[in-house]
Design a protein around this motif. Structure first.
Motif, PDB file in Angstrom:
ATOM      1  N   UNK A  96      28.891  38.202  38.756  1.00  0.00           N
ATOM      2  CA  UNK A  96      29.955  38.171  37.756  1.00  0.00           C
ATOM      3  C   UNK A  96      30.676  36.826  37.760  1.00  0.00           C
ATOM      4  N   UNK A  97      31.546  36.664  36.787  1.00  0.00           N
ATOM      5  CA  UNK A  97      32.356  35.445  36.724  1.00  0.00           C
ATOM      6  C   UNK A  97      33.252  35.364  37.955  1.00  0.00           C
ATOM      7  N   UNK A 132      36.646  38.515  50.048  1.00  0.00           N
ATOM      8  CA  UNK A 132      36.157  37.591  49.022  1.00  0.00           C
ATOM      9  C   UNK A 132      34.759  37.095  49.354  1.00  0.00           C
ATOM     10  N   UNK A 133      34.150  36.510  48.347  1.00  0.00           N
ATOM     11  CA  UNK A 133      32.935  35.719  48.519  1.00  0.00           C
ATOM     12  C   UNK A 133      33.317  34.304  48.097  1.00  0.00           C
ATOM     13  N   UNK A 134      32.983  33.334  48.929  1.00  0.00           N
ATOM     14  CA  UNK A 134      33.252  31.919  48.642  1.00  0.00           C
ATOM     15  C   UNK A 134      31.921  31.205  48.522  1.00  0.00           C
ATOM     16  N   UNK A 161      36.924  40.331  46.261  1.00  0.00           N
ATOM     17  CA  UNK A 161      36.215  41.591  46.471  1.00  0.00           C
ATOM     18  C   UNK A 161      37.109  42.652  47.114  1.00  0.00           C
ATOM     19  N   UNK A 162      38.410  42.399  47.144  1.00  0.00           N
ATOM     20  CA  UNK A 162      39.333  43.328  47.793  1.00  0.00           C
ATOM     21  C   UNK A 162      39.500  44.614  46.984  1.00  0.00           C
ATOM     22  N   UNK A 163      39.637  45.700  47.701  1.00  0.00           N
ATOM     23  CA  UNK A 163      40.019  46.957  47.080  1.00  0.00           C
ATOM     24  C   UNK A 163      41.541  46.985  46.939  1.00  0.00           C
TER      25      UNK A 163
END
Length: 155
Positions: free
Chosen positions: A2-3, A93-95, A115-117
């Motif tokens: 995704x963006x 997160x993804x970095x 990516x946090x809930x």
């Protein structure tokens, strides 16, 4: 994928291999990163390769916190990416860094996906004093890229 929730890019007059060395040198990241003050490899692997783990030390003003990270992509001179978790288990997160040769150097793109809930959005905002993580990361990514450019081009 995704963006990204935040991203920016910059042209740097240094070879992509040099930039890759800088962004994967965890002990020196704090010299140019806007939020991460450094990191330390964990376990037997002490360099960037898929599956390698590291702890990142971060700060925002007086607030300090650590993250647990797992390298998901490591292609020298091309890509460095990692998945960030709090306490080693809660998604954060993804970095990702992407390096593309251009002219007398390279184009460096730095991006992140939150990516946090819901629980981690609340807790993370309190721990880091950053209620709007996407805006904060966007500003910090631009600061980090500008400082990385200065650092790499003066070497």
């Amino acid at each position: 994928m995704s963006e990204p929730s935040a991203s920016a890019s910059i042209e740097i007059s240094a070879p992509p291999e040099r930039i890759y060395e800088l962004i994967t040198d965890l002990a020196r990241v704090g010299e140019w990163n806007a939020e991460c003050v450094g990191g330390k490899w964990l376990g037997e692997v002490k360099w960037a390769e898929p599956g390698a783990r590291f702890v990142g030390s971060n700060r925002n003003g007086a607030r300090r916190w650590r993250t647990h990270n797992t390298v998901t992509a490591a292609e020298p001179g091309r890509v460095f990416s990692y998945h960030t978790r709090a306490a080693g288990v809660l998604d954060v997160a993804i970095w990702r860094w992407e390096l593309t040769p251009s002219g007398d150097g390279c184009r460096v793109e730095h991006m992140t996906w939150d990516t946090r809930g819901a629980f981690m959005r609340v807790v993370g905002g309190l721990v880091t004093n950053v209620p709007d993580r996407a805006t904060h990361n966007g500003v910090n990514i631009r600061k980090t890229l500008a400082a990385l450019k200065q650092h790499a081009e003066r070497a």
